[in-house]
Design a protein around this motif. Structure first.
Motif, PDB file in Angstrom:
ATOM      1  N   ASN A 150      36.655  46.059  52.417  1.00  0.00           N
ATOM      2  CA  ASN A 150      37.320  45.278  51.382  1.00  0.00           C
ATOM      3  C   ASN A 150      36.359  45.115  50.206  1.00  0.00           C
ATOM      4  OD1 ASN A 150      38.404  43.231  49.761  1.00  0.00           O
ATOM      5  ND2 ASN A 150      39.165  42.038  51.486  1.00  0.00           N
ATOM      6  N   PRO A 151      36.677  45.663  49.023  1.00  0.00           N
ATOM      7  CA  PRO A 151      35.788  45.524  47.871  1.00  0.00           C
ATOM      8  C   PRO A 151      35.506  44.070  47.492  1.00  0.00           C
ATOM      9  CG  PRO A 151      37.404  47.233  47.465  1.00  0.00           C
ATOM     10  CD  PRO A 151      37.833  46.542  48.737  1.00  0.00           C
ATOM     11  N   ALA A 152      36.474  43.184  47.709  1.00  0.00           N
ATOM     12  CA  ALA A 152      36.253  41.771  47.397  1.00  0.00           C
ATOM     13  C   ALA A 152      35.202  41.172  48.319  1.00  0.00           C
ATOM     14  CB  ALA A 152      37.565  40.992  47.513  1.00  0.00           C
TER      15      ALA A 152
ATOM     16  N   THR B 294      41.750  34.693  48.506  1.00  0.00           N
ATOM     17  CA  THR B 294      40.567  35.546  48.601  1.00  0.00           C
ATOM     18  C   THR B 294      39.299  34.705  48.602  1.00  0.00           C
ATOM     19  OG1 THR B 294      41.738  37.289  47.382  1.00  0.00           O
ATOM     20  CG2 THR B 294      39.365  37.538  47.645  1.00  0.00           C
ATOM     21  N   ALA B 295      39.273  33.661  47.776  1.00  0.00           N
ATOM     22  CA  ALA B 295      38.102  32.777  47.761  1.00  0.00           C
ATOM     23  C   ALA B 295      37.877  32.145  49.128  1.00  0.00           C
ATOM     24  CB  ALA B 295      38.289  31.691  46.695  1.00  0.00           C
TER      25      ALA B 295
ATOM     26  N   TRP C  53      46.949  46.283  38.902  1.00  0.00           N
ATOM     27  CA  TRP C  53      45.847  45.587  38.232  1.00  0.00           C
ATOM     28  C   TRP C  53      45.631  44.186  38.782  1.00  0.00           C
ATOM     29  CZ3 TRP C  53      46.709  40.977  35.779  1.00  0.00           C
ATOM     30  CH2 TRP C  53      48.039  40.650  35.488  1.00  0.00           C
ATOM     31  N   LEU C  54      46.728  43.474  39.068  1.00  0.00           N
ATOM     32  CA  LEU C  54      46.608  42.101  39.557  1.00  0.00           C
ATOM     33  C   LEU C  54      45.883  42.058  40.892  1.00  0.00           C
ATOM     34  CD1 LEU C  54      47.319  39.068  39.355  1.00  0.00           C
ATOM     35  CD2 LEU C  54      49.381  39.589  40.658  1.00  0.00           C
ATOM     36  N   PHE C  55      46.151  43.044  41.738  1.00  0.00           N
ATOM     37  CA  PHE C  55      45.597  43.036  43.084  1.00  0.00           C
ATOM     38  C   PHE C  55      44.190  43.629  43.148  1.00  0.00           C
ATOM     39  CE2 PHE C  55      50.230  43.125  43.360  1.00  0.00           C
ATOM     40  CZ  PHE C  55      50.406  41.862  43.926  1.00  0.00           C
ATOM     41  N   ILE C  56      43.684  43.987  41.975  1.00  0.00           N
ATOM     42  CA  ILE C  56      42.262  44.307  41.839  1.00  0.00           C
ATOM     43  C   ILE C  56      41.540  43.128  41.193  1.00  0.00           C
ATOM     44  CG2 ILE C  56      40.591  45.798  40.676  1.00  0.00           C
ATOM     45  CD1 ILE C  56      42.554  48.106  41.008  1.00  0.00           C
TER      46      ILE C  56
ATOM     47  N   LEU D 148      38.989  40.012  43.138  1.00  0.00           N
ATOM     48  CA  LEU D 148      37.582  40.036  42.731  1.00  0.00           C
ATOM     49  C   LEU D 148      37.174  38.685  42.137  1.00  0.00           C
ATOM     50  CD1 LEU D 148      37.186  43.621  41.204  1.00  0.00           C
ATOM     51  CD2 LEU D 148      36.565  42.804  43.490  1.00  0.00           C
ATOM     52  N   ILE D 149      38.075  38.065  41.384  1.00  0.00           N
ATOM     53  CA  ILE D 149      37.800  36.717  40.872  1.00  0.00           C
ATOM     54  C   ILE D 149      37.677  35.742  42.038  1.00  0.00           C
ATOM     55  CG2 ILE D 149      38.755  34.777  39.568  1.00  0.00           C
ATOM     56  CD1 ILE D 149      40.039  36.816  37.686  1.00  0.00           C
ATOM     57  N   GLY D 150      38.596  35.841  42.979  1.00  0.00           N
ATOM     58  CA  GLY D 150      38.545  34.967  44.148  1.00  0.00           C
ATOM     59  C   GLY D 150      37.264  35.156  44.943  1.00  0.00           C
ATOM     60  N   ALA D 151      36.827  36.411  45.087  1.00  0.00           N
ATOM     61  CA  ALA D 151      35.593  36.689  45.824  1.00  0.00           C
ATOM     62  C   ALA D 151      34.392  36.029  45.157  1.00  0.00           C
ATOM     63  CB  ALA D 151      35.373  38.192  45.930  1.00  0.00           C
TER      64      ALA D 151
END
Length: 242
Positions: free
Chosen positions: A58-60, A130-131, A194-197, A201-204
């Motif tokens: 998972n990139p996040a 995600t956070a 785009w949203l799911f990238i 990432l912001i959440g991570a």
């Protein structure tokens, strides 16, 4: 190379098992079954591939680990490449089995998509979940964590996130998981990718920040705190090479 292959295979398995449950067995197992498929896949990957690469898939998660100071930037980029390629391969296998690319478990929002939630709801869900997911991962794998239970806690958390949010976005919290199905499905799914990238990432970053700042860390055991007051312990701290 071992880490690259482990992350590639892991992302492939996650997409094939998780999205596969939705595409091939969704009518039979329902939302709970799909959620458990994602969760069980992560548990398996954590214990099977975790010793090799950490089992991020998972990139996040890799971004969160990097921001927490547990991997280098170059390692993170290597993991990202493996994860996106693995997810694309998993989606390709699923498409071959299903004989169709129009429905590969792609994420989305708005009219015509599952619960028809708005863009704002979808973005908020992906950032927050995600956070929380990254925070659980960093806490479960950090110093002082219970040995041997990280995979279980992480898998159960992902299953819970899916139980809550499948109707909102289909649940991403993983840019690679969204990338594979969207690229092959094309059309609206690719336009909404785009949203799911961005959101995961912001959440991570939000989930990793408390660990980076030292706001979330394991407490020192009572005995260890008491020992620090012993004259010998204080002397050792002043002269660590003694």
């Amino acid at each position: 190379m071992s880490k690259f292959l482990a992350e590639l295979i892991g992302a492939l398995i996650l997409v094939l098992f998780g999205c596969g449950a939705a595409v091939l067995a969704g009518d039979t197992v329902g939302q709970l079954g799909i959620a458990l498929a994602f969760g069980f896949a992560i548990v398996a990957l954590a214990y099977g591939l975790g010793p090799i690469s950490g089992g991020h898939v998972n990139p996040a998660v890799s971004l969160g680990v990097f921001l927490a100071g547990r991997m280098t930037f170059a390692e993170m980029l290597l993991y990202w490449a493996a994860q996106f390629l693995g997810a694309l391969a998993g989606a390709g296998i699923l498409a071959a089995i299903a004989g169709d690319t129009s429905n590969l478990g792609q994420n989305g929002w708005g009219p015509g998509y599952l619960g028809e939630y708005s863009l704002g709801s979808a973005a908020g869900f992906e950032v927050v979940m995600t956070a929380l997911f990254v925070a659980v991962i960093l806490g479960s794998t950090g110093p002082g964590a219970a040995a041997g239970f990280a995979g279980l806690s992480i898998g159960l958390t992902l299953a819970a996130i899916h139980i809550v949010g499948i109707q909102v976005t289909g649940v991403s919290v993983n840019p690679a998981r969204s990338f594979g199905p969207a690229v092959l499905a094309g059309g609206e799914a690719l336009g909404e990718l785009w949203l799911f990238i961005v959101a995961p990432l912001i959440g991570a970053a939000l989930g990793a920040l408390p660990f980076r700042l030292g706001l979330l860390k394991a407490a020192t055991p009572p005995r260890a705190r008491a020992d620090r007051h012993h004259p010998a312990e204080r002397d050792l701290e002043r002269n660590p090479l003694r």
